[in-house]
Scaffold this motif. Structure first.
Motif, PDB file in Angstrom:
ATOM      1  N   PHE A  28      48.280 -59.655  12.914  1.00 55.57           N
ATOM      2  CA  PHE A  28      47.298 -60.246  12.004  1.00 55.57           C
ATOM      3  C   PHE A  28      46.398 -61.258  12.720  1.00 55.57           C
ATOM      4  N   LEU A  29      46.915 -61.895  13.769  1.00 55.91           N
ATOM      5  CA  LEU A  29      46.112 -62.871  14.514  1.00 55.91           C
ATOM      6  C   LEU A  29      44.968 -62.207  15.276  1.00 55.91           C
ATOM      7  N   GLY A  30      44.966 -60.883  15.361  1.00 58.24           N
ATOM      8  CA  GLY A  30      43.866 -60.170  16.003  1.00 58.24           C
ATOM      9  C   GLY A  30      42.741 -59.813  15.057  1.00 58.24           C
ATOM     10  N   LEU A  31      42.796 -60.322  13.821  1.00 55.31           N
ATOM     11  CA  LEU A  31      41.742 -60.088  12.837  1.00 55.31           C
ATOM     12  C   LEU A  31      40.992 -61.389  12.584  1.00 55.31           C
ATOM     13  N   LYS A  32      39.680 -61.327  12.464  1.00 58.22           N
ATOM     14  CA  LYS A  32      38.870 -62.530  12.280  1.00 58.22           C
ATOM     15  C   LYS A  32      39.009 -63.076  10.867  1.00 58.22           C
ATOM     16  N   ILE A  60      48.019 -71.924  16.833  1.00 59.56           N
ATOM     17  CA  ILE A  60      48.318 -70.685  16.112  1.00 59.56           C
ATOM     18  C   ILE A  60      48.343 -70.962  14.612  1.00 59.56           C
ATOM     19  N   PRO A  61      47.432 -70.351  13.841  1.00 56.22           N
ATOM     20  CA  PRO A  61      47.436 -70.580  12.394  1.00 56.22           C
ATOM     21  C   PRO A  61      48.504 -69.741  11.694  1.00 56.22           C
ATOM     22  N   LEU A  62      49.458 -70.396  11.059  1.00 59.17           N
ATOM     23  CA  LEU A  62      50.477 -69.724  10.258  1.00 59.17           C
ATOM     24  C   LEU A  62      50.714 -70.546   8.996  1.00 59.17           C
ATOM     25  N   ALA A  63      50.999 -69.876   7.891  1.00 55.04           N
ATOM     26  CA  ALA A  63      51.307 -70.555   6.634  1.00 55.04           C
ATOM     27  C   ALA A  63      52.619 -70.005   6.095  1.00 55.04           C
ATOM     28  N   THR A  86      46.587 -71.973  -2.595  1.00 52.45           N
ATOM     29  CA  THR A  86      46.392 -73.156  -1.739  1.00 52.45           C
ATOM     30  C   THR A  86      45.641 -72.797  -0.461  1.00 52.45           C
ATOM     31  N   VAL A  87      46.041 -71.680   0.163  1.00 53.33           N
ATOM     32  CA  VAL A  87      45.369 -71.234   1.388  1.00 53.33           C
ATOM     33  C   VAL A  87      43.899 -70.927   1.110  1.00 53.33           C
ATOM     34  N   VAL A  88      43.617 -70.258  -0.006  1.00 51.68           N
ATOM     35  CA  VAL A  88      42.235 -69.915  -0.354  1.00 51.68           C
ATOM     36  C   VAL A  88      41.417 -71.173  -0.609  1.00 51.68           C
ATOM     37  N   GLU A  89      42.012 -72.132  -1.315  1.00 48.77           N
ATOM     38  CA  GLU A  89      41.286 -73.372  -1.635  1.00 48.77           C
ATOM     39  C   GLU A  89      40.978 -74.190  -0.389  1.00 48.77           C
ATOM     40  N   LYS A  90      41.932 -74.302   0.512  1.00 48.22           N
ATOM     41  CA  LYS A  90      41.769 -75.194   1.660  1.00 48.22           C
ATOM     42  C   LYS A  90      41.122 -74.523   2.866  1.00 48.22           C
ATOM     43  N   LEU A  91      41.379 -73.224   3.064  1.00 49.99           N
ATOM     44  CA  LEU A  91      40.946 -72.568   4.304  1.00 49.99           C
ATOM     45  C   LEU A  91      39.902 -71.488   4.100  1.00 49.99           C
ATOM     46  N   ASN A  92      39.826 -70.931   2.892  1.00 52.79           N
ATOM     47  CA  ASN A  92      38.868 -69.871   2.562  1.00 52.79           C
ATOM     48  C   ASN A  92      38.906 -68.722   3.579  1.00 52.79           C
ATOM     49  N   ALA A 215      41.029 -73.525  11.230  1.00 53.60           N
ATOM     50  CA  ALA A 215      42.418 -73.393  10.800  1.00 53.60           C
ATOM     51  C   ALA A 215      42.789 -71.941  10.530  1.00 53.60           C
ATOM     52  N   ILE A 216      41.817 -71.038  10.640  1.00 53.96           N
ATOM     53  CA  ILE A 216      42.058 -69.600  10.573  1.00 53.96           C
ATOM     54  C   ILE A 216      41.551 -68.984  11.867  1.00 53.96           C
TER      55      ILE A 216
END
Length: 442
Positions: A28-32, A60-63, A86-92, A215-216
């Motif tokens: 997943f880290l290989g996707l923008k 490395i971004p992980l949640a 939460t991820v959508v609100e803070k990181l979009n 952060a993404i």
């Protein structure tokens, strides 16, 4: 045909394998614009993050859904929903890669139903790609999780479209480093083809600096590119573990595919470049013809040091396959082979035995070797056995440059040849010094 054995013991004493969830998060880290989200306890995410940070030396971004004792018993749907919101609100993010863990898989959370219900309650998430990969860490290994994530990506995101003759899909397996992906991309584009890598670690984890902290993931395969996979004229799967994803694309879009199990070594690279030439209708560029001649000379220079050397390997199956064939092509012998998980490749290996086990098994089998190959956890074994050690795989935490290390293509093969050849030379020098000291002490 190799005999595949399973050590008869109830525990893993010195683990070799990494978890499926870690493998999926790497894909997943290989996707923008992506953040991997672990559905499990905070510790599950922390362990994976530590391994990836130490290996790549990058942020490395992980949640995590941060499951507790209570939510594990009662069910994790609320935690998944809250984590996504939460991820959508803070990181979009543009993509959330949702990975299960041993904790939630053991409980039996129906995550696919969770996601359907969450989308019904939150229509504002319709634009967001949420890709779920089932990755229980009580079975399988990094390679399995990576493959599961890629299969989920190509199953969920691509759309139908008109065929673009120059566009090809390249499914880049877990055995490839970011540097490998960059080298392959350069090779493919030199034929006039337009590759879309799934995933593209060469863009996201190659160690470059961005103008701003994100952060993404700041780079990698975009959602637009993923959606256009249905327009690709052909699929190239790099690694046997990518065959499943290639079959999914064939079933969905009738896209033909070919699997290349390795890209290290003269014959393997020859076959790959020949396939690109046939696909594009263009001849192999002169620079690769020259690199091929350079590799031939490098093989002549180094084969004296490889001949009859006994080498022991502790690697994931795809990487094991590549290195076994490469080393045997140089006249080396495979003394012992220990891997992490089942694969159809294992029985096809041109060696007597391969064991699915841990590093305790590897240490027992590796006695008498001239070289050990594995991740950084093999280092202590190499010291105890006084055997030279070549680092390969994940994690490598005691050397720099893992993001840009390249082992594919003619140039990458030369790098591996010289690195291993130099280890043999250094070890011979050490042995000679010990002999001389013994003579002097007499």
């Amino acid at each position: 045909m190799a005999l595949v054995t399973f050590p008869e013991k109830s525990v893993s004493v010195n683990p070799l394998k990494q978890s499926q969830a870690l493998g999926a998060s790497l894909a997943f880290l290989g996707l923008k614009g992506t953040i991997p989200l672990f559905h499990g306890s905070q510790g599950c995410t922390a362990f994976a993050k530590v391994v990836l940070v130490r290996h790549f030396r990058e942020a490395i971004p992980l949640a995590t859904t941060a499951m507790t004792e209570v939510t594990t018993i009662l069910g994790g749907e609320e935690n998944v929903e809250q984590a996504i919101l939460t991820v959508v609100e803070k990181l979009n993010p543009e993509i959330i890669g949702l990975c299960s863990t041993g904790l939630t898989e053991t409980r039996g959370d129906d995550i696919e139903r969770f996601l359907k219900d969450i989308r019904k309650r939150h229509p504002e998430l319709d634009h967001l790609a949420i890709i779920f990969a089932p990755t229980p860490d009580f079975k399988g290994a990094l390679q399995d999780g990576f493959a599961a994530a890629v299969e989920s990506i190509v199953k969920e995101v691509p759309k139908n479209g008109g065929i673009k003759p120059e566009q090809i899909t390249i499914l880049a397996g877990s055995a490839l480093t970011p540097g490998d992906v960059q080298e392959i991309e350069e090779m493919v584009t030199s034929f006039g083809l337009e590759p879309i890598f799934v995933p593209n670690l060469g863009a996201s984890l190659d160690g470059h600096l961005e103008d701003e902290y994100s952060a993404i993931t700041a780079s990698g395969t975009t959602v637009k590119q993923l959606r256009s996979l249905g327009s690709s004229a052909f699929t190239i799967a790099l690694g046997e573990s990518m065959r499943g994803a290639a079959k999914i694309l064939q079933e969905k879009f009738n896209t033909d595919y070919e699997v290349f199990r390795d890209l290290t070594g003269l014959e393997a690279v020859d076959e790959f470049l020949q396939a690109l030439s046939v696909l594009s209708g263009n001849p192999v560029p002169e620079k690769y013809r020259r690199q091929r001649r350079q590799l031939q000379d490098a093989m002549l220079d180094t084969h004296f040091y490889f001949g009859a050397k006994r080498i022991s390997l502790a690697l994931e199956p795809d990487l094991m396959w590549s290195m076994v064939h490469f080393l045997q092509s140089m006249g080396a012998q495979i003394h012992a082979a220990v891997t992490t998980t089942k694969s159809p490749l294992l029985e096809l290996l041109p060696i007597k035995n391969v064991s699915i086990g841990d590093l305790e098994d590897f240490e027992d089998l590796a006695v008498g070797s001239d070289l050990l190959i594995g991740n950084s956890n093999v280092n202590n074994i190499a010291k105890r056995l006084s055997i030279p050690f070549y680092r390969l795989g994940i994690p490598i935490y005691d050397r720099l440059g893992n993001g840009l290390f390249t082992k594919v293509g003619y140039r990458g093969t030369m790098d591996v040849l010289f690195a291993i050849g130099n280890l043999f030379i250094e070890h011979e020098e050490v042995l000679m010094m010990k002999q001389w000291q013994g003579v002097i002490n007499r």
